[in-house]
Design an enzyme around this catalytic site. Sequence first.
Site, PDB file in Angstrom:
ATOM      1  NE  ARG A   1      64.692  25.060  70.928  1.00 36.43           N
ATOM      2  CZ  ARG A   1      64.756  26.642  70.354  1.00 36.43           C
ATOM      3  NH1 ARG A   1      64.252  27.538  70.578  1.00 36.43           N
ATOM      4  NH2 ARG A   1      64.499  26.144  69.105  1.00 36.43           N
ATOM      5  CG  ASP A   2      59.015  20.305  70.657  1.00 28.71           C
ATOM      6  OD1 ASP A   2      58.279  19.338  70.614  1.00 28.71           O
ATOM      7  OD2 ASP A   2      58.350  21.019  69.695  1.00 28.71           O
TER       8      ASP A   2
ATOM      9  CE1 TYR B   1      72.581  29.097  60.071  1.00 28.50           C
ATOM     10  CE2 TYR B   1      73.453  29.140  57.432  1.00 28.50           C
ATOM     11  CZ  TYR B   1      73.226  28.549  59.029  1.00 28.50           C
ATOM     12  OH  TYR B   1      72.914  27.052  59.312  1.00 28.50           O
TER      13      TYR B   1
ATOM     14  N   GLY C   1      69.696  19.070  69.678  1.00 33.55           N
ATOM     15  CA  GLY C   1      69.655  19.009  67.854  1.00 33.55           C
ATOM     16  C   GLY C   1      69.002  17.871  67.166  1.00 33.55           C
TER      17      GLY C   1
ATOM     18  CG  ASP D   1      67.485  26.901  74.887  1.00 33.25           C
ATOM     19  OD1 ASP D   1      68.949  26.445  74.230  1.00 33.25           O
ATOM     20  OD2 ASP D   1      66.765  27.969  74.576  1.00 33.25           O
TER      21      ASP D   1
ATOM     22  CB  SER E   1      80.026  24.796  59.876  1.00 36.04           C
ATOM     23  OG  SER E   1      79.872  25.920  59.298  1.00 36.04           O
TER      24      SER E   1
ATOM     25  CB  SER F   1      63.702  17.537  63.391  1.00 39.41           C
ATOM     26  OG  SER F   1      64.212  19.084  63.241  1.00 39.41           O
ATOM     27  N   GLY F   2      65.996  16.881  60.793  1.00 35.36           N
ATOM     28  CA  GLY F   2      67.141  16.895  60.676  1.00 35.36           C
ATOM     29  C   GLY F   2      68.794  16.054  60.530  1.00 35.36           C
TER      30      GLY F   2
ATOM     31  CE  LYS G   1      74.963  26.820  61.334  1.00 35.10           C
ATOM     32  NZ  LYS G   1      75.103  25.456  62.273  1.00 35.10           N
TER      33      LYS G   1
END
Length: 332
Positions: free
Chosen positions: A64-65, A186, A39, A93, A172, A42-43, A190
């Site tokens: 993924r992108d 969600y 992941g 993925d 988490s 980004s972020g 977590k």
Amino acid sequence: MLLLAAAFIVAFVLLLYMVSPLISPKPLKLAGAHVVVTGGSSGIGKCVAIECFKQGAFITLVARDESKLVHAKKEIEKHAINDKQVVLCISVDVSKDYRQVENVIKQAQEKLGPVDMLVNCAGTSIAGKFEEIDIDRFSRMMEVNYLGSVYPSRAVISTMKERRMGRIVFVSSQAGQLGLFGYTAYSPTKFALRGLAEALQMEVKPYNVYVTVAYPPDTDTPGFAEENKSKPLETKLISETSSLCQPDQVAKVIVKDAVQGNFNSSVGSDGYMLASLTCGMSPVTTITEGLQQVVTMGLFRTIALFYLGSFDSIVRRCMMQREHCEKEEKTD
């Protein structure tokens, strides 16, 4: 008598501070280390990669992108501290096929060496009332947020144990410490990471491998912006009781705690309180950490009861307003 008791307590605390560094894990040096971030396009994931790169690490970004990965790679490379550092990008993925994840981790290790630290940041979120969330979203959320951390961790753990060193980080959420209105799909995913982390830490600690669970609060990321599109009013109002953090701020805390081998990683005073309140049977890195949890538990539980009361009040007010509006519409 009181003076004697106070002196004993002070001496005991000082002794704990003196002894705790002897039992704490040796910090991991990031200079020259191979850090894999899922992941990472980004972020928080991208900011974690930047923070590690600033300290001399070699980075493998997994997401993924492909277009986002390329953009993130260019941004991270700006923070190089020497010309030997490399940022490797792999598009996959991590929640779909374990064998595929295992293969890409092998590719990364062939190019940049064994993985010294894995940071599982891949995740997704949706907020909504339990009965209004599409049933398929529950299983998909578990795949991404839970299995998406299981698969990469499974792919690196054997090598880490063989080398007698390593760090695994599970990102988490504060919604993984307490259940909140709107997070019925969600929060459980977590919470699951906490259980995985505790069990895994007990297995790998003898091999000098340490697990960290990070509990970031609401953070200003693309994922958070997407989540806000479906967030119920109750959830928004509850979220507003705490401040919005920046991803680089969260990343610095996560990297620091992971390097030190801390099991819990939290941000800010609210995060510290939640970590103490929900510590349960989770491992501690130092004796002083355990002592702090014991001492503060009663006070923090009292404060938490006020928070819970205010959250219930928010939910009740929103329900009453909604019912009032429905009655007015029927009358009209």
